[in-house]
Design a protein around this motif. Structure first.
Motif, PDB file in Angstrom:
ATOM      1  N   PRO A  21       0.800  -1.235   0.000  1.00 51.28           N
ATOM      2  CA  PRO A  21       0.000   0.000   0.000  1.00 51.28           C
ATOM      3  C   PRO A  21       0.831   1.283   0.000  1.00 51.28           C
ATOM      4  CG  PRO A  21       0.007  -0.969   2.179  1.00 51.28           C
ATOM      5  CD  PRO A  21       0.734  -1.937   1.302  1.00 51.28           C
ATOM      6  N   VAL A  22       1.646   1.449  -1.060  1.00 47.54           N
ATOM      7  CA  VAL A  22       2.441   2.678  -1.169  1.00 47.54           C
ATOM      8  C   VAL A  22       2.209   3.410  -2.483  1.00 47.54           C
ATOM      9  CG1 VAL A  22       4.241   1.834   0.376  1.00 47.54           C
ATOM     10  CG2 VAL A  22       4.445   1.462  -2.088  1.00 47.54           C
ATOM     11  N   SER A  23       1.339   2.913  -3.340  1.00 44.75           N
ATOM     12  CA  SER A  23       0.959   3.535  -4.612  1.00 44.75           C
ATOM     13  C   SER A  23       1.999   3.334  -5.699  1.00 44.75           C
ATOM     14  CB  SER A  23       0.681   5.032  -4.472  1.00 44.75           C
ATOM     15  OG  SER A  23       0.390   5.584  -5.747  1.00 44.75           O
ATOM     16  N   SER A  24       1.761   2.348  -6.543  1.00 43.15           N
ATOM     17  CA  SER A  24       2.656   2.113  -7.676  1.00 43.15           C
ATOM     18  C   SER A  24       2.620   3.291  -8.651  1.00 43.15           C
ATOM     19  CB  SER A  24       2.268   0.821  -8.401  1.00 43.15           C
ATOM     20  OG  SER A  24       0.947   0.899  -8.915  1.00 43.15           O
ATOM     21  N   THR A  25       1.432   3.875  -8.836  1.00 43.19           N
ATOM     22  CA  THR A  25       1.311   5.018  -9.743  1.00 43.19           C
ATOM     23  C   THR A  25       2.130   6.202  -9.244  1.00 43.19           C
ATOM     24  OG1 THR A  25      -0.929   4.331 -10.341  1.00 43.19           O
ATOM     25  CG2 THR A  25      -0.301   6.583 -10.885  1.00 43.19           C
ATOM     26  N   CYS A 115       2.981  13.152  -3.721  1.00 46.40           N
ATOM     27  CA  CYS A 115       3.672  13.181  -2.427  1.00 46.40           C
ATOM     28  C   CYS A 115       2.706  13.443  -1.274  1.00 46.40           C
ATOM     29  CB  CYS A 115       4.762  14.249  -2.457  1.00 46.40           C
ATOM     30  SG  CYS A 115       6.129  13.872  -3.586  1.00 46.40           S
ATOM     31  N   VAL A 116       1.804  14.391  -1.450  1.00 48.78           N
ATOM     32  CA  VAL A 116       0.828  14.689  -0.396  1.00 48.78           C
ATOM     33  C   VAL A 116      -0.067  13.479  -0.151  1.00 48.78           C
ATOM     34  CG1 VAL A 116      -1.140  16.131   0.235  1.00 48.78           C
ATOM     35  CG2 VAL A 116       0.878  17.178  -0.807  1.00 48.78           C
ATOM     36  N   SER A 117      -0.488  12.830  -1.216  1.00 51.82           N
ATOM     37  CA  SER A 117      -1.328  11.638  -1.077  1.00 51.82           C
ATOM     38  C   SER A 117      -0.594  10.518  -0.362  1.00 51.82           C
ATOM     39  CB  SER A 117      -1.790  11.153  -2.459  1.00 51.82           C
ATOM     40  OG  SER A 117      -2.612  12.111  -3.093  1.00 51.82           O
ATOM     41  N   LEU A 118       0.695  10.369  -0.645  1.00 56.53           N
ATOM     42  CA  LEU A 118       1.488   9.349   0.039  1.00 56.53           C
ATOM     43  C   LEU A 118       1.522   9.606   1.541  1.00 56.53           C
ATOM     44  CD1 LEU A 118       4.457   8.993  -2.466  1.00 56.53           C
ATOM     45  CD2 LEU A 118       2.947   7.137  -1.738  1.00 56.53           C
ATOM     46  N   ILE A 119       1.726  10.860   1.924  1.00 51.61           N
ATOM     47  CA  ILE A 119       1.801  11.201   3.349  1.00 51.61           C
ATOM     48  C   ILE A 119       0.455  10.973   4.033  1.00 51.61           C
ATOM     49  CG2 ILE A 119       2.174  13.075   4.992  1.00 51.61           C
ATOM     50  CD1 ILE A 119       4.128  14.265   2.874  1.00 51.61           C
ATOM     51  N   ILE A 120      -0.610  11.488   3.435  1.00 50.74           N
ATOM     52  CA  ILE A 120      -1.942  11.325   4.031  1.00 50.74           C
ATOM     53  C   ILE A 120      -2.298   9.843   4.145  1.00 50.74           C
ATOM     54  CG2 ILE A 120      -4.409  11.741   3.701  1.00 50.74           C
ATOM     55  CD1 ILE A 120      -3.645  14.396   2.360  1.00 50.74           C
ATOM     56  N   VAL A 124      -3.173   7.529   7.481  1.00 51.13           N
ATOM     57  CA  VAL A 124      -4.402   6.731   7.550  1.00 51.13           C
ATOM     58  C   VAL A 124      -4.078   5.274   7.858  1.00 51.13           C
ATOM     59  CG1 VAL A 124      -6.346   5.840   6.215  1.00 51.13           C
ATOM     60  CG2 VAL A 124      -5.746   8.254   6.068  1.00 51.13           C
ATOM     61  N   LEU A 125      -3.059   4.711   7.192  1.00 52.25           N
ATOM     62  CA  LEU A 125      -2.689   3.319   7.445  1.00 52.25           C
ATOM     63  C   LEU A 125      -2.268   3.109   8.898  1.00 52.25           C
ATOM     64  CD1 LEU A 125      -0.666   2.069   4.334  1.00 52.25           C
ATOM     65  CD2 LEU A 125      -2.836   1.185   5.187  1.00 52.25           C
ATOM     66  N   LEU A 126      -1.513   4.047   9.443  1.00 50.78           N
ATOM     67  CA  LEU A 126      -1.086   3.920  10.841  1.00 50.78           C
ATOM     68  C   LEU A 126      -2.283   3.930  11.790  1.00 50.78           C
ATOM     69  CD1 LEU A 126       2.041   6.280  10.875  1.00 50.78           C
ATOM     70  CD2 LEU A 126       2.014   3.776  10.901  1.00 50.78           C
ATOM     71  N   LEU A 127      -3.249   4.815  11.509  1.00 47.91           N
ATOM     72  CA  LEU A 127      -4.437   4.899  12.365  1.00 47.91           C
ATOM     73  C   LEU A 127      -5.303   3.646  12.242  1.00 47.91           C
ATOM     74  CD1 LEU A 127      -5.468   8.633  11.768  1.00 47.91           C
ATOM     75  CD2 LEU A 127      -4.433   7.654  13.828  1.00 47.91           C
ATOM     76  N   ILE A 128      -5.519   3.204  11.001  1.00 49.10           N
ATOM     77  CA  ILE A 128      -6.375   2.028  10.784  1.00 49.10           C
ATOM     78  C   ILE A 128      -5.739   0.782  11.389  1.00 49.10           C
ATOM     79  CG2 ILE A 128      -7.335   0.496   9.022  1.00 49.10           C
ATOM     80  CD1 ILE A 128      -8.824   3.132   9.357  1.00 49.10           C
ATOM     81  N   LEU A 252       6.597   3.910   5.620  1.00 49.07           N
ATOM     82  CA  LEU A 252       7.291   3.978   4.330  1.00 49.07           C
ATOM     83  C   LEU A 252       6.670   5.043   3.431  1.00 49.07           C
ATOM     84  CD1 LEU A 252       9.406   2.842   2.365  1.00 49.07           C
ATOM     85  CD2 LEU A 252       7.716   1.131   1.658  1.00 49.07           C
ATOM     86  N   ARG A 253       5.330   5.086   3.389  1.00 53.58           N
ATOM     87  CA  ARG A 253       4.642   6.102   2.588  1.00 53.58           C
ATOM     88  C   ARG A 253       5.021   7.514   3.059  1.00 53.58           C
ATOM     89  NH1 ARG A 253      -0.287   4.810  -0.357  1.00 53.58           N
ATOM     90  NH2 ARG A 253      -0.703   7.039  -0.143  1.00 53.58           N
ATOM     91  N   ILE A 254       5.024   7.709   4.365  1.00 52.08           N
ATOM     92  CA  ILE A 254       5.320   9.039   4.902  1.00 52.08           C
ATOM     93  C   ILE A 254       6.752   9.455   4.555  1.00 52.08           C
ATOM     94  CG2 ILE A 254       5.629  10.357   7.030  1.00 52.08           C
ATOM     95  CD1 ILE A 254       3.303   8.660   8.201  1.00 52.08           C
ATOM     96  N   VAL A 255       7.693   8.543   4.715  1.00 51.16           N
ATOM     97  CA  VAL A 255       9.098   8.852   4.415  1.00 51.16           C
ATOM     98  C   VAL A 255       9.266   9.205   2.937  1.00 51.16           C
ATOM     99  CG1 VAL A 255      11.413   7.860   4.245  1.00 51.16           C
ATOM    100  CG2 VAL A 255      10.053   7.503   6.309  1.00 51.16           C
ATOM    101  N   ILE A 256       8.660   8.409   2.055  1.00 53.70           N
ATOM    102  CA  ILE A 256       8.787   8.675   0.615  1.00 53.70           C
ATOM    103  C   ILE A 256       8.108   9.991   0.247  1.00 53.70           C
ATOM    104  CG2 ILE A 256       8.146   7.870  -1.688  1.00 53.70           C
ATOM    105  CD1 ILE A 256       8.375   5.016  -0.623  1.00 53.70           C
ATOM    106  N   GLY A 257       6.923  10.227   0.800  1.00 51.31           N
ATOM    107  CA  GLY A 257       6.201  11.470   0.484  1.00 51.31           C
ATOM    108  C   GLY A 257       6.950  12.709   0.929  1.00 51.31           C
TER     109      GLY A 257
END
Length: 267
Positions: A21-25, A115-120, A124-128, A252-257
């Motif tokens: 869940p880090v967005s291939s696109t 990048c913003v979407s990756l961070i958000i 969300v993943l951490l909370l869920i 990982l998403r947050i770091v990349i974003g």
């Protein structure tokens, strides 16, 4: 660098990121931006090699999928499984066709949106991962149709590049009390018609471009690379999810974003 090297790099990125869940696109767009790949062909390339990653799902789950197909006329459970995937796919069919040009023409080309979407999405993943309700559905091929449809609605969020198709569907599943591993596996199954549809649509729209020069050869390289990497990643992802949940992917998403935003700021 020669184009075949870019094809291998993008194929590796696709295989690594299609199912986690880090967005291939988002990763593809940031990679193309970083390598200066501005030719429209590479946008089509990024969509079409997703079929290589999807083939990894078919190979790894061949026994389950083949059994569902051959028992479809006689087994109610197989029909329910097939129908749940179809029901979950419907929202993407409708909105994907309606918004296809807007997504490719506007959102697809915005690294900042990625990048913003990756961070958000990471937050969300951490909370869920911490707050999701207790699961009551543990088998990905036995989900109620209502639950499957809601997961399909969450998949629509992934039409914003950077949101992550797998991330949005997994979150939708967990919020509807689907166990983590089952949510991930249903995401794999839902990816088959979703990515196949995107492949066919882009192949029809870009058929002249695909036949130009060595483009078919580059696609073949990206396809095979994505397939081989995805086979390994799917197994690894399920092991991580079973032991540690989705928190590692959230961070990982947050770091990349954040890293992407800094790089764009400094560029």
């Amino acid at each position: 660098m020669p184009d075949w090297v870019y094809a291998v790099i993008l194929g590796v990125i696709e295989g690594l990121t299609e199912f986690i869940p880090v967005s291939s696109t988002g990763m593809m767009l940031l990679a193309k931006h970083g390598m200066g790949l501005t030719d429209p062909f590479w946008n089509t390339f990024a969509v079409m090699i997703q079929l290589g990653a999807i083939l990894a799902v078919v190979v790894l789950y061949f026994r389950k999928l083949w059994r569902a197909v051959i028992t479809l006329p006689s087994d109610p459970a197989s029909r329910r499984f097939a129908l749940s995937v179809i029901v979950a796919f419907i929202p993407s069919i409708v909105l994907g066709l309606l918004l296809h040009d807007f997504i490719k023409g506007v959102l697809f080309d915005s690294p900042v949106v990625q990048c913003v979407s990756l961070i958000i999405g990471g937050v969300v993943l951490l909370l869920i991962d911490r707050k999701a309700p207790a699961p009551i559905h543990s088998e990905p091929d036995q989900l109620p149709l209502k639950t499957a449809f809601v997961i399909g609605l969450f998949q629509v969020l992934a039409m914003i590049p950077g949101v992550s198709r797998s991330g949005s569907t997994i979150v939708g599943g967990m919020l509807n009390r689907v166990e983590k591993r089952a949510a991930a596996e249903f995401t794999f199954f839902l990816a088959i018609p979703t990515m196949l549809g995107a492949f066919v649509l882009d192949a029809i729209e870009s058929r002249d471009q695909l036949l130009a020069g060595d483009n078919l050869g580059l696609l073949a390289i990206g396809f095979v690379t994505a397939f081989l990497v995805a086979v390994v990643v799917i197994k690894l992802m399920l092991a991580i999810v079973t032991r540690r949940g989705f928190a590692p992917f959230g961070w990982l998403r947050i770091v990349i974003g954040v890293g992407g935003l800094i790089a764009l700021r400094l560029a």
